[in-house]
Design a protein around this motif. Structure first.
Motif, PDB file in Angstrom:
ATOM      1  N   GLU A 105       0.827  -1.208   0.000  1.00 46.01           N
ATOM      2  CA  GLU A 105       0.000   0.000   0.000  1.00 46.01           C
ATOM      3  C   GLU A 105       0.862   1.259   0.000  1.00 46.01           C
ATOM      4  OE1 GLU A 105      -2.362  -0.660   3.441  1.00 46.01           O
ATOM      5  OE2 GLU A 105      -3.847  -1.912   2.390  1.00 46.01           O
ATOM      6  N   GLN A 106       1.961   1.220   0.760  1.00 46.06           N
ATOM      7  CA  GLN A 106       2.881   2.357   0.792  1.00 46.06           C
ATOM      8  C   GLN A 106       3.462   2.637  -0.589  1.00 46.06           C
ATOM      9  OE1 GLN A 106       6.704   1.412   2.321  1.00 46.06           O
ATOM     10  NE2 GLN A 106       7.138   3.477   3.077  1.00 46.06           N
ATOM     11  N   LYS A 107       3.913   1.580  -1.264  1.00 46.36           N
ATOM     12  CA  LYS A 107       4.536   1.768  -2.577  1.00 46.36           C
ATOM     13  C   LYS A 107       3.524   2.260  -3.610  1.00 46.36           C
ATOM     14  CE  LYS A 107       8.605   0.723  -1.225  1.00 46.36           C
ATOM     15  NZ  LYS A 107       8.297   0.628   0.220  1.00 46.36           N
ATOM     16  N   ILE A 108       2.299   1.789  -3.541  1.00 48.21           N
ATOM     17  CA  ILE A 108       1.272   2.253  -4.471  1.00 48.21           C
ATOM     18  C   ILE A 108       1.005   3.737  -4.258  1.00 48.21           C
ATOM     19  CG2 ILE A 108      -1.169   2.086  -5.078  1.00 48.21           C
ATOM     20  CD1 ILE A 108      -0.905  -0.962  -4.489  1.00 48.21           C
ATOM     21  N   VAL A 123       2.245   1.384 -11.578  1.00 49.09           N
ATOM     22  CA  VAL A 123       2.320   0.429 -10.465  1.00 49.09           C
ATOM     23  C   VAL A 123       2.771  -0.940 -10.963  1.00 49.09           C
ATOM     24  CG1 VAL A 123       0.958  -0.822  -8.749  1.00 49.09           C
ATOM     25  CG2 VAL A 123       0.598   1.640  -9.083  1.00 49.09           C
ATOM     26  N   GLU A 124       2.189  -1.384 -12.077  1.00 51.46           N
ATOM     27  CA  GLU A 124       2.481  -2.726 -12.585  1.00 51.46           C
ATOM     28  C   GLU A 124       3.942  -2.871 -12.975  1.00 51.46           C
ATOM     29  OE1 GLU A 124      -1.704  -1.751 -12.793  1.00 51.46           O
ATOM     30  OE2 GLU A 124       0.049  -0.733 -13.675  1.00 51.46           O
ATOM     31  N   GLU A 125       4.530  -1.820 -13.512  1.00 51.50           N
ATOM     32  CA  GLU A 125       5.943  -1.856 -13.910  1.00 51.50           C
ATOM     33  C   GLU A 125       6.841  -2.088 -12.697  1.00 51.50           C
ATOM     34  OE1 GLU A 125       6.917   1.192 -17.374  1.00 51.50           O
ATOM     35  OE2 GLU A 125       5.804   2.149 -15.752  1.00 51.50           O
ATOM     36  N   VAL A 126       6.536  -1.405 -11.617  1.00 46.58           N
ATOM     37  CA  VAL A 126       7.360  -1.501 -10.416  1.00 46.58           C
ATOM     38  C   VAL A 126       7.214  -2.874  -9.772  1.00 46.58           C
ATOM     39  CG1 VAL A 126       7.761  -0.570  -8.113  1.00 46.58           C
ATOM     40  CG2 VAL A 126       7.269   0.985 -10.021  1.00 46.58           C
ATOM     41  N   GLN A 141      14.492   2.498 -10.385  1.00 44.20           N
ATOM     42  CA  GLN A 141      14.883   1.875 -11.650  1.00 44.20           C
ATOM     43  C   GLN A 141      13.892   2.223 -12.764  1.00 44.20           C
ATOM     44  OE1 GLN A 141      15.034  -2.229 -10.363  1.00 44.20           O
ATOM     45  NE2 GLN A 141      17.275  -2.255 -10.392  1.00 44.20           N
ATOM     46  N   VAL A 142      12.603   2.111 -12.443  1.00 44.19           N
ATOM     47  CA  VAL A 142      11.576   2.417 -13.443  1.00 44.19           C
ATOM     48  C   VAL A 142      11.614   3.898 -13.808  1.00 44.19           C
ATOM     49  CG1 VAL A 142       9.098   2.484 -13.908  1.00 44.19           C
ATOM     50  CG2 VAL A 142      10.103   0.496 -12.749  1.00 44.19           C
ATOM     51  N   LEU A 143      11.743   4.763 -12.815  1.00 41.74           N
ATOM     52  CA  LEU A 143      11.810   6.203 -13.087  1.00 41.74           C
ATOM     53  C   LEU A 143      12.977   6.543 -14.007  1.00 41.74           C
ATOM     54  CD1 LEU A 143      11.007   7.775  -9.595  1.00 41.74           C
ATOM     55  CD2 LEU A 143       9.624   7.980 -11.672  1.00 41.74           C
TER      56      LEU A 143
END
Length: 276
Positions: A105-108, A123-126, A141-143
């Motif tokens: 929940e925190q990461k979302i 969200v799905e990428e991470v 990494q995604v950013l």
């Protein structure tokens, strides 16, 4: 830094490490280790694979976990390491499920906040970056990949957005308590050790704090730690690192704590080298 043939603090791709558990064990064997602690964040899902590889290669794998908790008095995140535990224990696994849900929940919420700044990230990428719960490094990494015109490095992303003072830092809404985490570790047959205590306090300020933790059942301190390779002291002088290590070693002796050590190895230059 000295090399030790035992490393009790490492991570796999079941949390924020880069290697599968079996790959981590092979790396440890190649590095000359005789024992390895597998301590992923808030989950024990990679332990079984590591144990099997350890048996095949003749290296002892210590089943472990690194549980995030909220400190009793300072109201900040602390990490409790559990060692030699039964990773199949249902009570422990049930408690960790609640911690994992809070992490997710925190990461979302953090990803949604980054999106509000106009940054490209989903969200799905991470979540696809790990077999477990993603960490801030996965977000970075995604950013970096999706926003090359905006960012030049992972460090820049942490400095601007993901560090505790960053524009997109998001605190978890729920944490396990210190006593609940320690109790779960012990009920699973393990011992509870405070991870990298020098990250939280200087040894000069820590005695009463550690006495309180001992009263809650804490068994030991991670005395040897690669502070100069990890946040928030990355790049610190070896004199400063030695000051933290020697200070907490003396406190452990005086307060009757077990003493452990680990690199906080994640691979790809993150954390110390295995056995460091």
């Amino acid at each position: 830094m000295n090399f030790y043939p035992v490393d009790l603090h490492t991570h796999t791709n079941f949390s924020d490490g880069d290697l599968r558990p079996s790959e981590l064990v092979r790396e440890a064997k190649a590095a000359g280790l005789i024992a390895l602690g597998v301590t992923d964040h808030d989950n024990v899902n990679g332990v079984e694979e590591a144990l099997e590889e350890g048996k095949a290669l003749g290296i002892e794998v210590v089943p472990g976990v690194e549980i995030s908790v909220e400190g009793t008095s300072e109201k900040r995140e602390l990490h409790i390491l559990g060692y030699f535990l039964n990773h199949r224990d249902e009570g422990l696994r049930s408690l960790l499920k609640a911690a994992i849900k809070a992490r997710e929940e925190q990461k979302i919420r953090q990803i949604r906040l980054l999106q509000s700044f106009g940054l490209k990230i989903e969200v799905e990428e991470v979540f696809a970056r790990t077999k477990g719960v993603p960490g801030r490094h996965h977000i970075a990494q995604v950013l970096l990949e999706r926003n090359p015109e905006r960012f030049q490095s992972i460090q820049q992303i942490f400095d601007e957005y993901l560090s505790r003072k960053g524009k997109a830092y998001v605190r978890r809404e729920w944490y396990l308590s210190v006593s609940d985490a320690i109790e779960a570790i012990k009920k699973a047959g393990g011992v509870a050790v405070l991870a990298h205590p020098g990250v939280y306090k200087h040894p000069r300020e820590a005695e009463s704090w550690l006495l309180d933790a001992k009263a809650q059942g804490l068994d030991g301190l991670e005395v040897c730690y690669a502070y100069d390779k990890n946040r928030p002291y990355k790049g610190a002088s070896l004199d400063f690192v030695e000051e933290l290590i020697s200070g907490y070693s003396s406190l452990a002796n005086g307060l009757g704590f077990l003493k452990t050590g680990g690199s906080d190895f994640h691979s790809n230059g993150r954390g110390g080298a295995l056995g460091e």
